[in-house]
Design an enzyme around this catalytic site. Structure first.
Site, PDB file in Angstrom:
ATOM      1  N   GLY A   7       0.840  -1.186   0.000  1.00 32.68           N
ATOM      2  CA  GLY A   7       0.000   0.000   0.000  1.00 32.68           C
ATOM      3  C   GLY A   7       0.874   1.234   0.000  1.00 32.68           C
ATOM      4  N   LEU A   8       1.007   1.867  -1.166  1.00 30.10           N
ATOM      5  CA  LEU A   8       1.922   3.004  -1.307  1.00 30.10           C
ATOM      6  C   LEU A   8       1.150   4.286  -1.598  1.00 30.10           C
ATOM      7  CD1 LEU A   8       4.711   1.242  -3.407  1.00 30.10           C
ATOM      8  CD2 LEU A   8       4.574   1.514  -0.913  1.00 30.10           C
ATOM      9  N   SER A 121      -1.143   7.085  13.666  1.00 28.70           N
ATOM     10  CA  SER A 121      -1.614   8.458  13.523  1.00 28.70           C
ATOM     11  C   SER A 121      -0.453   9.335  13.098  1.00 28.70           C
ATOM     12  CB  SER A 121      -2.206   8.957  14.846  1.00 28.70           C
ATOM     13  OG  SER A 121      -2.685  10.288  14.719  1.00 28.70           O
ATOM     14  N   LYS A 173      -6.494   3.029  18.833  1.00 30.37           N
ATOM     15  CA  LYS A 173      -6.564   4.003  17.732  1.00 30.37           C
ATOM     16  C   LYS A 173      -8.013   4.391  17.445  1.00 30.37           C
ATOM     17  CE  LYS A 173      -4.973   6.431  14.208  1.00 30.37           C
ATOM     18  NZ  LYS A 173      -6.001   6.494  13.187  1.00 30.37           N
ATOM     19  N   HIS A 176      -8.865   6.919  19.991  1.00 32.61           N
ATOM     20  CA  HIS A 176      -8.093   8.116  19.609  1.00 32.61           C
ATOM     21  C   HIS A 176      -8.859   8.918  18.570  1.00 32.61           C
ATOM     22  CE1 HIS A 176      -5.426   9.967  16.589  1.00 32.61           C
ATOM     23  NE2 HIS A 176      -4.582  10.246  17.562  1.00 32.61           N
ATOM     24  N   ASN A 177      -9.373   8.246  17.545  1.00 35.23           N
ATOM     25  CA  ASN A 177     -10.080   8.947  16.480  1.00 35.23           C
ATOM     26  C   ASN A 177     -11.431   9.482  16.951  1.00 35.23           C
ATOM     27  OD1 ASN A 177      -7.877   8.099  14.995  1.00 35.23           O
ATOM     28  ND2 ASN A 177      -9.091   7.589  13.197  1.00 35.23           N
ATOM     29  N   GLU A 180     -10.652  12.605  18.594  1.00 32.49           N
ATOM     30  CA  GLU A 180     -10.337  13.570  17.533  1.00 32.49           C
ATOM     31  C   GLU A 180     -11.615  14.215  16.991  1.00 32.49           C
ATOM     32  OE1 GLU A 180      -9.098  12.676  13.083  1.00 32.49           O
ATOM     33  OE2 GLU A 180      -7.448  12.232  14.458  1.00 32.49           O
TER      34      GLU A 180
END
Length: 301
Positions: A7-8, A121, A173, A176-177, A180
């Site tokens: 995944g780039l 993150s 996470k 965390h979001n 946010e």
């Protein structure tokens, strides 16, 4: 260490570059040839298929997934598993639901493949600033992978850590979001109040800059808010439509399941949903009810 990055996109490509700068050997894979070429120009090797990717790695292999959560992560892991061997490690750095992580880790365990989840993150700033990494997995496996995490983090001794067993990284996470969402909503509402006080002709960028230093509401989100207001003070050309990527919904659902009151996070999610309703039946019906019981005027479209 040697590591493969699958995944780039914006996150994956930047993480691969940070690993390269830290002296690691990176082999990248992405279905898009342009993404592979761009990473090659940064000094990484690439592969045109998962089979070719695995063949370029030395055992025990380490593979970091940075692909969209859900079906794409599942299909990638399904294709990858038969190519790996016991002792290899998969790190899922995307925003997967922790319940999916537990299921995938159980499947990997049957093949003696290590599964690590890394809530990540940092966004587009991670290449320069480093990434906050919330890691779940076997303690010995995480310790063996320490050089990777130390390189990706803001510093070797901060901004990352093993928070618990597999699944706990993505769970952390997720919350965390959710936080946010609430922080962003509070900033947006506050600046909207300032903007509507037209007689003071307030400079919102100036106020954001003042608050950035010494204020109790200073934060990186405020830094980014200041950047946005400097570039576009009136937010011209931006539609009042806010997308959610799922983690806020999962956080609210988990709060309900755990009997934890989370009104701020919940309301911030609902506000995002409301932003997408350009033809609100709810508001039309509210107006119609006011007309019915009080004879109040209805504003026509």
């Amino acid at each position: 260490m040697q590591i493969a990055m699958i995944g780039l996109g914006r996150m994956g490509a930047n993480m691969a570059q940070r690993l390269l700068r830290g002296g690691h050997e990176v082999v990248g894979f992405d279905p898009a040839a342009d993404a592979r070429t761009a990473l090659e120009q940064k000094g990484a090797a690439t592969a045109a298929s998962l089979e070719q990717l695995v063949s370029k790695l030395k055992a025990p292999r380490v593979i970091w997934l940075m692909v969209p959560a859900g079906a794409i992560t599942d299909s990638t892991i399904t294709s990858l598993m038969p190519l790996l061997a016991g002792g290899d490690s998969i790190i899922d750095g995307g925003n997967s639901n922790y319940r999916d992580t537990l299921r995938r880790a159980a499947a990997a365990l049957k093949l003696k493949i290590n599964y690590v989840d890394s809530g990540t993150s940092g966004g587009v700033w991670g290449l320069a600033e480093g990434y906050s990494l919330m890691i779940g997995g076997d303690e010995a496996v995480v310790e063996r992978l320490r050089p990777i995490f130390e390189t990706l983090a803001p510093a070797p001794d901060r901004g990352w850590g093993r928070v618990g067993a597999v699944g706990s990284g993505h769970f952390t996470k997720m919350v965390h979001n959710g936080i946010e969402y609430g922080l962003m909503q509070a900033y947006a509402e506050g600046f909207s109040i300032l903007q509507h006080k037209s007689e003071f002709k307030l400079d919102l960028h100036q106020i954001a800059e003042i608050w950035r230093y010494g204020s109790v509401v200073r934060s990186w989100l405020l830094d980014l808010t200041s950047n946005a207001l400097q570039k576009n003070p009136t937010l011209q050309g931006i539609a009042p439509y806010v997308v959610d990527s799922g983690e806020g919904r999962w956080t609210v659902a988990e709060a309900i399941e755990l009997d934890v009151p989370a009104p701020v996070i919940t309301l911030s999610l609902l506000e995002r949903l409301r932003s997408r309703d350009s033809d609100s039946f709810t508001d039309k019906l509210l107006s119609a009810m006011r007309n019915q019981f009080g004879g109040h005027a209805i504003k026509k479209e």
